[in-house]
Scaffold this motif. Sequence first.
Motif, PDB file in Angstrom:
ATOM      1  N   SER A   1       0.828  -1.208   0.000  1.00  0.00           N
ATOM      2  CA  SER A   1       0.000   0.000   0.000  1.00  0.00           C
ATOM      3  C   SER A   1       0.865   1.263   0.000  1.00  0.00           C
ATOM      4  O   SER A   1       0.550   2.236  -0.670  1.00  0.00           O
ATOM      5  CB  SER A   1      -0.975   0.011   1.177  1.00  0.00           C
ATOM      6  OG  SER A   1      -0.300   0.099   2.401  1.00  0.00           O
ATOM      7  N   LYS A   2       1.988   1.246   0.721  1.00  0.00           N
ATOM      8  CA  LYS A   2       2.894   2.395   0.719  1.00  0.00           C
ATOM      9  C   LYS A   2       3.512   2.600  -0.656  1.00  0.00           C
ATOM     10  O   LYS A   2       3.642   3.732  -1.127  1.00  0.00           O
ATOM     11  CB  LYS A   2       3.990   2.212   1.768  1.00  0.00           C
ATOM     12  CG  LYS A   2       3.514   2.404   3.182  1.00  0.00           C
ATOM     13  CD  LYS A   2       4.645   2.201   4.162  1.00  0.00           C
ATOM     14  CE  LYS A   2       4.154   2.349   5.585  1.00  0.00           C
ATOM     15  NZ  LYS A   2       5.224   2.092   6.563  1.00  0.00           N
ATOM     16  N   ALA A   3       3.896   1.504  -1.310  1.00  0.00           N
ATOM     17  CA  ALA A   3       4.489   1.614  -2.645  1.00  0.00           C
ATOM     18  C   ALA A   3       3.477   2.156  -3.644  1.00  0.00           C
ATOM     19  O   ALA A   3       3.808   3.013  -4.467  1.00  0.00           O
ATOM     20  CB  ALA A   3       5.006   0.251  -3.103  1.00  0.00           C
ATOM     21  N   LEU A   4       2.246   1.675  -3.568  1.00  0.00           N
ATOM     22  CA  LEU A   4       1.218   2.171  -4.487  1.00  0.00           C
ATOM     23  C   LEU A   4       0.912   3.641  -4.236  1.00  0.00           C
ATOM     24  O   LEU A   4       0.710   4.415  -5.172  1.00  0.00           O
ATOM     25  CB  LEU A   4      -0.052   1.325  -4.369  1.00  0.00           C
ATOM     26  CG  LEU A   4       0.039  -0.093  -4.941  1.00  0.00           C
ATOM     27  CD1 LEU A   4      -1.241  -0.873  -4.652  1.00  0.00           C
ATOM     28  CD2 LEU A   4       0.323  -0.070  -6.429  1.00  0.00           C
ATOM     29  N   LYS A   5       0.895   4.053  -2.972  1.00  0.00           N
ATOM     30  CA  LYS A   5       0.658   5.463  -2.659  1.00  0.00           C
ATOM     31  C   LYS A   5       1.779   6.336  -3.203  1.00  0.00           C
ATOM     32  O   LYS A   5       1.538   7.415  -3.739  1.00  0.00           O
ATOM     33  CB  LYS A   5       0.513   5.661  -1.144  1.00  0.00           C
ATOM     34  CG  LYS A   5      -0.823   5.242  -0.615  1.00  0.00           C
ATOM     35  CD  LYS A   5      -0.926   5.455   0.873  1.00  0.00           C
ATOM     36  CE  LYS A   5      -2.240   4.879   1.367  1.00  0.00           C
ATOM     37  NZ  LYS A   5      -2.368   4.955   2.823  1.00  0.00           N
TER      38      LYS A   5
END
Length: 84
Positions: free
Chosen positions: A11-15
């Motif tokens: 989720s952090k990478a996608l954000k």
Amino acid sequence: MTLDPSADILSKALKKLEHKISIHTAMKSGFSSLYGYTNDEGGIRHALLEDAAKVDEADALFMLGACAAFVSYVLNKARSTGLI
């Protein structure tokens, strides 16, 4: 279902990627759902550990292709936006 701390990494990478490009909500949700299927106790990565898991070769081959496509997508987008 056990929450895997590495799910937060996705989720952090996608954000971070979303700050540079637009990712359709359905696509982002699909990535998260596929990732959840890989890490879920009854999912593809734990299929040999769970008697109740109904995973076969077709499921494994699909996930192999889906994961390869996902990695390729993220790397190409990250390169094109200067993240890597």
